[in-house]
Structures are given as C-alpha cells and as structure tokens.
Enzyme design. Sequence first.
Site, PDB file in Angstrom:
ATOM      1  N   LYS A  11       0.833  -1.094  -0.071  1.00 30.38           N
ATOM      2  CA  LYS A  11      -0.076   0.117  -0.070  1.00 30.38           C
ATOM      3  C   LYS A  11       1.009   1.188  -0.015  1.00 30.38           C
ATOM      4  O   LYS A  11       1.762   1.225  -0.760  1.00 30.38           O
ATOM      5  CB  LYS A  11      -0.788   0.030   1.097  1.00 30.38           C
ATOM      6  CG  LYS A  11      -1.575  -1.459   1.215  1.00 30.38           C
ATOM      7  CD  LYS A  11      -2.804  -1.540   2.272  1.00 30.38           C
ATOM      8  CE  LYS A  11      -3.622  -2.901   2.116  1.00 30.38           C
ATOM      9  NZ  LYS A  11      -4.389  -3.076   2.999  1.00 30.38           N
ATOM     10  N   HIS A  96      -8.233  -3.256  -6.443  1.00 32.12           N
ATOM     11  CA  HIS A  96      -7.966  -3.600  -4.641  1.00 32.12           C
ATOM     12  C   HIS A  96      -9.225  -3.012  -4.226  1.00 32.12           C
ATOM     13  O   HIS A  96      -9.801  -1.812  -4.594  1.00 32.12           O
ATOM     14  CB  HIS A  96      -6.770  -3.113  -4.314  1.00 32.12           C
ATOM     15  CG  HIS A  96      -6.610  -3.406  -2.832  1.00 32.12           C
ATOM     16  ND1 HIS A  96      -7.253  -2.495  -1.808  1.00 32.12           N
ATOM     17  CD2 HIS A  96      -5.924  -4.346  -2.211  1.00 32.12           C
ATOM     18  CE1 HIS A  96      -6.759  -2.952  -0.763  1.00 32.12           C
ATOM     19  NE2 HIS A  96      -6.079  -4.201  -0.715  1.00 32.12           N
ATOM     20  N   GLU A 168     -10.810 -10.929  -1.307  1.00 31.40           N
ATOM     21  CA  GLU A 168     -10.539 -10.262  -0.109  1.00 31.40           C
ATOM     22  C   GLU A 168     -11.977  -9.727   0.222  1.00 31.40           C
ATOM     23  O   GLU A 168     -12.289  -8.586  -0.245  1.00 31.40           O
ATOM     24  CB  GLU A 168      -9.344  -9.093  -0.693  1.00 31.40           C
ATOM     25  CG  GLU A 168      -8.155  -9.615  -1.027  1.00 31.40           C
ATOM     26  CD  GLU A 168      -7.195  -8.486  -0.676  1.00 31.40           C
ATOM     27  OE1 GLU A 168      -6.076  -8.821  -0.147  1.00 31.40           O
ATOM     28  OE2 GLU A 168      -7.330  -7.376  -1.261  1.00 31.40           O
TER      29      GLU A 168
HETATM   30  P1  PGA Z   1      -4.265  -6.760   5.468  1.00 32.78           P
HETATM   31  O1  PGA Z   1      -4.720  -6.122   3.862  1.00 32.78           O
HETATM   32  O2  PGA Z   1      -3.644  -7.890   5.020  1.00 32.78           O
HETATM   33  O3  PGA Z   1      -3.536  -5.560   6.085  1.00 32.78           O
HETATM   34  O4  PGA Z   1      -5.672  -7.010   5.939  1.00 32.78           O
HETATM   35  C1  PGA Z   1      -4.780  -7.005   2.830  1.00 32.78           C
HETATM   36  C2  PGA Z   1      -4.727  -6.229   1.664  1.00 32.78           C
HETATM   37  O5  PGA Z   1      -5.436  -4.939   1.651  1.00 32.78           O
HETATM   38  O6  PGA Z   1      -4.539  -6.682   0.518  1.00 32.78           O
END
Ligand code: PGA
Length: 253
Positions: A11, A96, A168
Amino acid sequence: MSRTLFAANWKMHHGPAAGRALVRAVLARCRPQEGRELLFFPPAPSLPAVVEEAKGRRDVAVGVQNVHWEAKGAFTGEVSAGIAAEAGATWALVGHSERRHKFRETDEQTGKKVVAAFAAGLSPMLCVGELIEERRAGRTEEVVLRQLAAGLGGLDAAATARVVIAYEPVWAIGTGVNATPADAAAVHHTIRAWLQSRTPPASRATVLYGGSVSPANAAALLAEEEIDGFLVGGASLEAESWLSILATPRPSR
Ligand code: PGA
C-alpha cells in the site's frame, strides 16, 4: 505440485530505501522453494529499487498496485501499465478494495485496467470481495461474480485463465478479522467454478485469499485446498511476520 503464491501489498508504505532494505532482509532468509512464488507490490516510485534487489531470484516478481487503463495522455498523477513495465513491474494489482471503495473505482474501470495490463505485458491480479452489509444480506456470491464478470469481460478464454484472482472480503482487510478458512474456501469454490466454465478445460485458476492474513492464521487458511496463497497487507510490511507467513507449509495435493 500446484503453485503457491505469496503476494505482499505494501500500500502507501516503504519508499525506495525502506523497500530495498525489507526485500534484502526477506530474501536473505528465504531460499527458493519448489512451487512457491513471491510477489511484492511496492508503491510505484519504489519499483526500480525492489526490482534491482530481487534480481537473480526467479521465484520473485514485482508488481504495481494500480494502473490507468489508457496507455498515455493527460492523466495527472496516474501511472500507465507500460510505464510500470518499464520501471520493472511484471504484475499489476487491479480492483483492490481500497481502489474500489476509497477512490470510487468502478467495475467497468477494473475491466479496462485488466485489458491494459495485458496489453503492456503485465500479469493482472484481480481483487474481488464483498462489503460486510453485502455478506449479511446474503449477497456475497452475487457481488463477487459481478466483479469477476466485469473485471474479466474484455478477455478471451486463454487470457482469462492467466489472471490470478485475489478474494478479499472488504470487512477483513486491515481489521484483524479474517474470514474463517471454511468461509473463504466456499467463496473460492464459487470463483473457481465460474472461471472453469470460461477457461480452457485443463486450466486451474490461481485463487488467493487476502484480509488480515497473519502468522497466526496462515496455516489454517492454506490448509484449505481451494486457497492457493495470500495477498497480504499489514503482515507483509516487516520481515519477521512476512517470513513467518512465507514459511507456512502447504499440504501436498
Ligand atoms: P491486510 O490487507 O492483510 O492488512 O488485511 C490485505 C490487502 O489489503 O490486500
């Protein structure tokens, strides 16, 4: 042996110096392993440093977190798939949940981005997932299949088979609340069945799980036959937790 893919989504963390240091620390302690692929998605300006650090490792690839669907033009602040490729990316994350929900990216745009990624020679990883209210309303399957149809709508069967899907659930991202292995596997099964009907007969889709994956829950999730690996945010940001996830044994299948 089937493929296991571990993808790190940094990110908006880690500039070139911190990114390089993290990749160096991780790769020094993580030797190539049959069937296991590692992927790093750094912020775009960190791509060249991370690519350089991963040079010589055929089990490691680097991707961009987002691309614009146009090849070039007056789109201030955007990065095209071609520019990302020139900076060393070989993968592109598309759709995403933070792009969809914080930046109002639409299903239609994700479809155009997947096509643009392919056109520039990048492998797309398409993210899909439902909001908590959609899950509560029993709409998970409908939402995920709608996102798949839109995201892959511009592809023929052979290209569709090459897209990696990351399931996700939005409510699991960055919350510390992961989907249970059984719940994740059920959605993966739905995704796989949908893909199977649209891809050449012998192909097996790669479907990853993402959302609060941690050293504590990785083994139970990866024990599910439906889960081919992870897309990880928070726990991929420092070496110890990422190395611990990378060491997760996958039952042979
Ligand atoms: P996280 O994020 O592992 O911090 O929950 C996953 C992602 O956003 O791909």
